[in-house]
Design a protein around this motif. Sequence first.
Motif, PDB file in Angstrom:
ATOM      1  N   LEU A  48       0.953  -1.122  -0.303  1.00 28.86           N
ATOM      2  CA  LEU A  48      -0.075   0.016   0.046  1.00 28.86           C
ATOM      3  C   LEU A  48       0.729   1.296   0.001  1.00 28.86           C
ATOM      4  CD1 LEU A  48      -2.757  -0.808   2.384  1.00 28.86           C
ATOM      5  CD2 LEU A  48      -2.975  -0.989   0.357  1.00 28.86           C
ATOM      6  N   ASP A  49       1.651   1.322   1.073  1.00 29.19           N
ATOM      7  CA  ASP A  49       2.779   2.235   0.425  1.00 29.19           C
ATOM      8  C   ASP A  49       3.493   2.583  -0.660  1.00 29.19           C
ATOM      9  OD1 ASP A  49       4.175   4.542   2.209  1.00 29.19           O
ATOM     10  OD2 ASP A  49       5.890   3.395   1.431  1.00 29.19           O
ATOM     11  N   GLU A  90       4.186   5.389  -5.736  1.00 29.15           N
ATOM     12  CA  GLU A  90       3.398   5.782  -6.427  1.00 29.15           C
ATOM     13  C   GLU A  90       2.414   6.702  -7.559  1.00 29.15           C
ATOM     14  OE1 GLU A  90       2.354   2.942 -10.523  1.00 29.15           O
ATOM     15  OE2 GLU A  90       2.917   1.549  -8.962  1.00 29.15           O
ATOM     16  N   LEU A  91       1.009   7.290  -6.614  1.00 36.57           N
ATOM     17  CA  LEU A  91       0.245   7.320  -7.088  1.00 36.57           C
ATOM     18  C   LEU A  91       0.657   9.001  -6.661  1.00 36.57           C
ATOM     19  CD1 LEU A  91      -2.443   7.793  -8.078  1.00 36.57           C
ATOM     20  CD2 LEU A  91      -3.060   7.956  -5.359  1.00 36.57           C
ATOM     21  N   GLU A  92       2.049   9.346  -5.560  1.00 33.97           N
ATOM     22  CA  GLU A  92       2.225  11.004  -5.198  1.00 33.97           C
ATOM     23  C   GLU A  92       3.158  11.387  -6.166  1.00 33.97           C
ATOM     24  OE1 GLU A  92       2.115  11.414  -0.661  1.00 33.97           O
ATOM     25  OE2 GLU A  92       3.968  10.336  -1.290  1.00 33.97           O
ATOM     26  N   ALA A 135     -10.289   5.594  -4.215  1.00 31.95           N
ATOM     27  CA  ALA A 135     -10.296   3.522  -4.261  1.00 31.95           C
ATOM     28  C   ALA A 135      -8.926   3.349  -3.181  1.00 31.95           C
ATOM     29  CB  ALA A 135      -9.956   3.005  -5.522  1.00 31.95           C
ATOM     30  N   LEU A 136      -8.251   3.748  -3.294  1.00 30.21           N
ATOM     31  CA  LEU A 136      -6.604   3.363  -2.550  1.00 30.21           C
ATOM     32  C   LEU A 136      -6.940   3.768  -0.854  1.00 30.21           C
ATOM     33  CD1 LEU A 136      -3.839   2.269  -2.549  1.00 30.21           C
ATOM     34  CD2 LEU A 136      -2.815   4.860  -3.284  1.00 30.21           C
ATOM     35  N   LYS A 162      -9.600   0.822   5.894  1.00 33.80           N
ATOM     36  CA  LYS A 162     -10.282  -0.243   5.604  1.00 33.80           C
ATOM     37  C   LYS A 162      -9.045  -1.667   6.395  1.00 33.80           C
ATOM     38  CE  LYS A 162     -12.759  -3.671   6.609  1.00 33.80           C
ATOM     39  NZ  LYS A 162     -13.873  -3.981   7.459  1.00 33.80           N
ATOM     40  N   VAL A 163      -7.697  -1.040   5.981  1.00 35.91           N
ATOM     41  CA  VAL A 163      -6.961  -1.831   6.293  1.00 35.91           C
ATOM     42  C   VAL A 163      -6.881  -1.185   8.449  1.00 35.91           C
ATOM     43  CG1 VAL A 163      -4.069  -2.292   6.624  1.00 35.91           C
ATOM     44  CG2 VAL A 163      -5.660  -2.960   4.635  1.00 35.91           C
TER      45      VAL A 163
END
Length: 440
Positions: free
Chosen positions: A190-191, A196-198, A229-230, A236-237
């Motif tokens: 997730l990190d 990557e999104l950043e 979505a991310l 949730k985690v």
Amino acid sequence: MAELKERLLPPRPSASSASTSALLPPASKHRDSSASAAGGGAGRRPLFQGMDFLGLKKRGQGLRSWIRVDAATGNSQMIEVDKFTMMRRCDLPARDLRLLDPLFVYPSTILGREKAIVVNLEQIRCIITADEVFLLNSLDSYVLQYAVELQRRLAAHSGDVFTGGSTSPDYLPFEFRSLEVALEAACTFLDAQAAELEMEAYPLLDELTSKISTLNLERVRRLKSRLVALTRRVQKVRDEIEQLMDDDGDMAEMYLTEKKRRMEASFYGDQSVLGYSSAGAGVSVSAPVSPASSPPESRKLEKTLSLSRSRHESMKSSDSTTEHVEELEMLLEAYFVVIDSTLNKLTSLKEYIDDTEDFINIQLDNVRNQLIQFELVLTTATFVVAIFGVVAGIFGMNFAIPLFDKPGAFEWVLIITGVSGVIIFCSFLWFFRYRRLMPL
């Protein structure tokens, strides 16, 4: 004639089958007779002719490919097990195995059961017991990294034990080490997606602030959808870890090694008490005594021992549960900090996107205001020009006046009309400035 009778009549049972049927209970005989009758009926009328029963059985089994990692040796092997075998082996209900089904999309979940821990964290879908881990086989790189990392840690621990090193006080049981590797893999995945999104988002947003176009707006819209979505998955985690940390009962339920050791100790203790009572009873075997006349000393002793043992085990288990709950809570807290940091990154990125949208809306509002101001100026100029049209209409009337006979009258009419129009236009501009409708 004999061959025709042999084909039509059913075959006679052999002696071995007759003796076997004589040994069976009546219910089994009834089932066998029903089965033979059904078989005879099927022989007379092939209802299911042409159906592949072997393929149907294989399709109905629902075999899944699992990677099994042994806790003692650290070795891994590929096995194919159906759902019902896995349910019996790990003592799990069907709904827990349904959480690991790759055909369905379920949110991240960590469940503590009597003999297993069900983990569904992103790509990591596994069942952790006190002796082994069943990892749902996948071609994802994070799944393979999970298996390799778990084997490496188990090998390192077994190497320390083999060389004679003492067990450290921070030593975690097998199920906690497996859970730690799963949490580490999920948090890392997730990190990495957040990073990557950043890297993709910040240059795109800076480009959008300098140049507003349809293509850039569409790219930002897709980026925001991925971000939402991310963020939902990371949230949730985080909520799942926080829920485990808040519930001591769920954390105590996940300590499988302690429960297994306690169960084995209880089993051996019961066997020793039973052996002692049988030895005490064996003293008076030669002289049978009536049970009503003999005092039940052995039964009293057995009850006393079982009561004292159960009290001792309950006190010991409560103390060890509190201690290990704190140990598991510290483990979960470490990864809660990691996942919370990832969530903060995504929250900051969302705030940056919202700030960019606000900046773009301000820019668009500014352009819209400039257009309105320009339209206001044009409307005022049109009104001034309309004054010339009114004067031209008046002088275009078909009637005679003395002003038409003067040679310089037309120039004076133009001068007076132009000066009046300028004065009117300047008056409107002064009024707009006074009312702060437009900056001048």
